[in-house]
Design an enzyme around this catalytic site. Sequence first.
Site, PDB file in Angstrom:
ATOM      1  N   ASN A 288     -18.030  -3.358  -4.915  1.00 56.39           N
ATOM      2  CA  ASN A 288     -17.912  -4.825  -5.037  1.00 56.39           C
ATOM      3  C   ASN A 288     -19.133  -5.530  -4.464  1.00 56.39           C
ATOM      4  O   ASN A 288     -19.737  -6.367  -5.123  1.00 56.39           O
ATOM      5  CB  ASN A 288     -16.679  -5.325  -4.262  1.00 56.39           C
ATOM      6  CG  ASN A 288     -15.437  -5.392  -5.136  1.00 56.39           C
ATOM      7  OD1 ASN A 288     -15.416  -4.856  -6.240  1.00 56.39           O
ATOM      8  ND2 ASN A 288     -14.392  -6.029  -4.637  1.00 56.39           N
TER       9      ASN A 288
ATOM     10  N   TYR B 253       0.774   4.259  -2.554  1.00 55.87           N
ATOM     11  CA  TYR B 253      -0.330   5.206  -2.406  1.00 55.87           C
ATOM     12  C   TYR B 253      -0.162   6.035  -1.132  1.00 55.87           C
ATOM     13  O   TYR B 253      -0.173   7.267  -1.174  1.00 55.87           O
ATOM     14  CB  TYR B 253      -1.643   4.436  -2.363  1.00 55.87           C
ATOM     15  CG  TYR B 253      -2.883   5.310  -2.347  1.00 55.87           C
ATOM     16  CD1 TYR B 253      -3.302   5.962  -3.509  1.00 55.87           C
ATOM     17  CD2 TYR B 253      -3.635   5.476  -1.183  1.00 55.87           C
ATOM     18  CE1 TYR B 253      -4.437   6.759  -3.506  1.00 55.87           C
ATOM     19  CE2 TYR B 253      -4.772   6.265  -1.177  1.00 55.87           C
ATOM     20  CZ  TYR B 253      -5.181   6.901  -2.335  1.00 55.87           C
ATOM     21  OH  TYR B 253      -6.304   7.686  -2.329  1.00 55.87           O
TER      22      TYR B 253
ATOM     23  N   GLY C 180     -13.809 -10.081   8.268  1.00 53.36           N
ATOM     24  CA  GLY C 180     -14.878  -9.091   8.101  1.00 53.36           C
ATOM     25  C   GLY C 180     -15.097  -8.216   9.325  1.00 53.36           C
ATOM     26  O   GLY C 180     -16.033  -7.415   9.363  1.00 53.36           O
TER      27      GLY C 180
ATOM     28  N   GLU D 122       2.464   6.538   0.967  1.00 55.60           N
ATOM     29  CA  GLU D 122       3.641   7.405   1.038  1.00 55.60           C
ATOM     30  C   GLU D 122       3.612   8.458  -0.065  1.00 55.60           C
ATOM     31  O   GLU D 122       4.100   9.574   0.119  1.00 55.60           O
ATOM     32  CB  GLU D 122       4.933   6.588   0.973  1.00 55.60           C
ATOM     33  CG  GLU D 122       5.117   5.606   2.139  1.00 55.60           C
ATOM     34  CD  GLU D 122       5.430   6.274   3.477  1.00 55.60           C
ATOM     35  OE1 GLU D 122       5.213   7.500   3.628  1.00 55.60           O
ATOM     36  OE2 GLU D 122       5.896   5.569   4.387  1.00 55.60           O
ATOM     37  N   GLY D 123       3.031   8.103  -1.226  1.00 51.51           N
ATOM     38  CA  GLY D 123       2.879   9.091  -2.297  1.00 51.51           C
ATOM     39  C   GLY D 123       2.022  10.260  -1.829  1.00 51.51           C
ATOM     40  O   GLY D 123       2.364  11.437  -2.016  1.00 51.51           O
TER      41      GLY D 123
ATOM     42  N   GLN E   8      -9.052  -0.619  11.486  1.00 48.36           N
ATOM     43  CA  GLN E   8     -10.161   0.256  11.875  1.00 48.36           C
ATOM     44  C   GLN E   8      -9.942   1.640  11.282  1.00 48.36           C
ATOM     45  O   GLN E   8      -8.816   2.050  11.029  1.00 48.36           O
ATOM     46  CB  GLN E   8     -10.265   0.365  13.395  1.00 48.36           C
ATOM     47  CG  GLN E   8      -8.962   0.807  14.026  1.00 48.36           C
ATOM     48  CD  GLN E   8      -9.043   0.958  15.540  1.00 48.36           C
ATOM     49  OE1 GLN E   8     -10.064   0.679  16.141  1.00 48.36           O
ATOM     50  NE2 GLN E   8      -7.958   1.410  16.131  1.00 48.36           N
ATOM     51  N   ARG E   9     -11.049   2.349  11.059  1.00 50.49           N
ATOM     52  CA  ARG E   9     -10.885   3.697  10.500  1.00 50.49           C
ATOM     53  C   ARG E   9     -12.156   4.505  10.773  1.00 50.49           C
ATOM     54  O   ARG E   9     -13.258   4.093  10.422  1.00 50.49           O
ATOM     55  CB  ARG E   9     -10.642   3.608   9.011  1.00 50.49           C
ATOM     56  CG  ARG E   9     -10.345   4.946   8.399  1.00 50.49           C
ATOM     57  CD  ARG E   9     -10.121   4.841   6.927  1.00 50.49           C
ATOM     58  NE  ARG E   9      -8.828   4.274   6.595  1.00 50.49           N
ATOM     59  CZ  ARG E   9      -8.585   3.677   5.432  1.00 50.49           C
ATOM     60  NH1 ARG E   9      -9.523   3.552   4.542  1.00 50.49           N
ATOM     61  NH2 ARG E   9      -7.380   3.222   5.173  1.00 50.49           N
TER      62      ARG E   9
ATOM     63  N   ARG F 190       0.817  -1.219   0.000  1.00 55.66           N
ATOM     64  CA  ARG F 190       0.000   0.000   0.000  1.00 55.66           C
ATOM     65  C   ARG F 190       0.851   1.271   0.000  1.00 55.66           C
ATOM     66  O   ARG F 190       0.329   2.377  -0.124  1.00 55.66           O
ATOM     67  CB  ARG F 190      -0.939   0.028   1.226  1.00 55.66           C
ATOM     68  CG  ARG F 190      -1.995  -1.055   1.235  1.00 55.66           C
ATOM     69  CD  ARG F 190      -2.813  -1.025   2.515  1.00 55.66           C
ATOM     70  NE  ARG F 190      -3.904  -0.070   2.467  1.00 55.66           N
ATOM     71  CZ  ARG F 190      -5.176  -0.408   2.214  1.00 55.66           C
ATOM     72  NH1 ARG F 190      -5.511  -1.658   1.971  1.00 55.66           N
ATOM     73  NH2 ARG F 190      -6.106   0.509   2.207  1.00 55.66           N
TER      74      ARG F 190
ATOM     75  N   VAL G 249     -14.786  -1.800  -1.627  1.00 55.28           N
ATOM     76  CA  VAL G 249     -15.733  -2.711  -0.989  1.00 55.28           C
ATOM     77  C   VAL G 249     -17.201  -2.393  -1.314  1.00 55.28           C
ATOM     78  O   VAL G 249     -17.985  -3.308  -1.553  1.00 55.28           O
ATOM     79  CB  VAL G 249     -15.462  -2.790   0.534  1.00 55.28           C
ATOM     80  CG1 VAL G 249     -15.826  -1.503   1.253  1.00 55.28           C
ATOM     81  CG2 VAL G 249     -16.157  -3.978   1.137  1.00 55.28           C
TER      82      VAL G 249
HETATM   83  N1  UDP Z   1     -12.919  -5.588   1.280  1.00 55.22           N
HETATM   84  C1  UDP Z   1     -13.670  -6.770   1.353  1.00 55.22           C
HETATM   85  N2  UDP Z   1     -14.162  -7.277   0.184  1.00 55.22           N
HETATM   86  C2  UDP Z   1     -13.983  -6.690  -1.028  1.00 55.22           C
HETATM   87  C3  UDP Z   1     -13.233  -5.473  -1.092  1.00 55.22           C
HETATM   88  C4  UDP Z   1     -12.709  -4.958   0.093  1.00 55.22           C
HETATM   89  O1  UDP Z   1     -13.877  -7.329   2.430  1.00 55.22           O
HETATM   90  O2  UDP Z   1     -14.485  -7.222  -2.036  1.00 55.22           O
HETATM   91  C5  UDP Z   1     -12.404  -5.012   2.547  1.00 55.22           C
HETATM   92  C6  UDP Z   1     -10.926  -4.619   2.526  1.00 55.22           C
HETATM   93  O3  UDP Z   1     -10.128  -5.717   2.916  1.00 55.22           O
HETATM   94  C7  UDP Z   1     -10.904  -3.488   3.535  1.00 55.22           C
HETATM   95  C8  UDP Z   1     -12.272  -2.838   3.414  1.00 55.22           C
HETATM   96  O4  UDP Z   1     -13.100  -3.794   2.747  1.00 55.22           O
HETATM   97  O5  UDP Z   1     -10.773  -3.994   4.852  1.00 55.22           O
HETATM   98  C9  UDP Z   1     -12.245  -1.541   2.591  1.00 55.22           C
HETATM   99  O6  UDP Z   1     -11.548  -1.824   1.395  1.00 55.22           O
HETATM  100  P1  UDP Z   1     -11.489  -0.809   0.187  1.00 55.22           P
HETATM  101  O7  UDP Z   1     -10.656  -1.471  -0.865  1.00 55.22           O
HETATM  102  O8  UDP Z   1     -12.855  -0.374  -0.185  1.00 55.22           O
HETATM  103  O9  UDP Z   1     -10.751   0.487   0.749  1.00 55.22           O
HETATM  104  P2  UDP Z   1      -9.535   0.739   1.772  1.00 55.22           P
HETATM  105  O10 UDP Z   1     -10.145   1.468   2.897  1.00 55.22           O
HETATM  106  O11 UDP Z   1      -8.947  -0.573   2.232  1.00 55.22           O
HETATM  107  O12 UDP Z   1      -8.555   1.524   0.976  1.00 55.22           O
END
Ligand code: UDP
Length: 273
Positions: free
Chosen positions: A145, A100, A162, A102-103, A231-232, A97, A142
């Site tokens: 998707n 992205y 999850g 560090e960029g 977490q975020r 990652r 996510v």
């Molecule tokens: N994630 C998931 N299934 C997917 C795509 C993402 O469970 O099909 C999880 C991913 O591992 C992360 C969270 O959803 O924990 C958010 O991922 P996303 O790629 O949307 O953004 P991020 O916040 O990670 O940049």
Amino acid sequence: MLDHPRFELIRHDVVEPYHAEVDEIYNLACPASPPHYQYNPIKTMKTSVYGAMNMLGLAKRTRAKILQASTSEVYGDPLVHPQVESYWGNVNPIGIRSCYDEGKRAAETLFLDYHRQNGVRIKIVRIFNTYGPRMNPEDGRVVSNFIVQALRGEDITIYGDGAQTRSFQYVDDLVEAMVRMMATDDNFTGPVNTGNPNEFTMLELAQAVLKLTGSRSKLVYRPLPSDDPKQRQPDIGLAREKLNGWMPKIQLEEGLKRTIEYFDTLLAGRSSK
Ligand code: UDP
């Protein structure tokens, strides 16, 4: 907009210098979806770093104000929760990652240095996970998707167990925050968080999508990508104070409904062709 006589669309790669006469610059260049920014990580870093230098140079020459789309990724896998702007983050400099994260961190450095050294008027917003209509069905993040999988009756792919969390902001709330940020006093540079503090696990998100689509898709578990933050959640106190009482207005259920409607129409149109 293409038909508007005073609108002009130019395709240009920010890695190359660009010349134009402008008053305001919104620098949103850079793929933001992990599979997309990891596809060509060197180009991702160039986009953030050379792109920032080129756009800051343009702002310096034209005396334009410039807003940088930074990211919650500057906090990495955060050890402070919720994330406040004063937190320096927990970022792996050599992981998948990093191109992205560090960029975008280097871009923030460049913004502040152009501000201190050359008096460029800068605005930095740190954008937390954002979603909404008109995302690409192949985006890979996510929300899109899960919605696309649910609508197609495909398995919902949960990465890891999850239990990791994210806080999802509807796109209109982000646009409002960015426009308000651009209009703040010149002495306010940010960075300022923009996001919706309502935090969900990925399992909760999957359940919400299944409920709202009425889909009978099954949940399947896939390996958790490396350095995936656990977490975020944004602290939006500064945004509320500085952006004229800005608050996210669209909560997850309403935003998901609007996004589902969009993808439903899009996918129906495609399959009938
Ligand atoms: N994630 C998931 N299934 C997917 C795509 C993402 O469970 O099909 C999880 C991913 O591992 C992360 C969270 O959803 O924990 C958010 O991922 P996303 O790629 O949307 O953004 P991020 O916040 O990670 O940049």
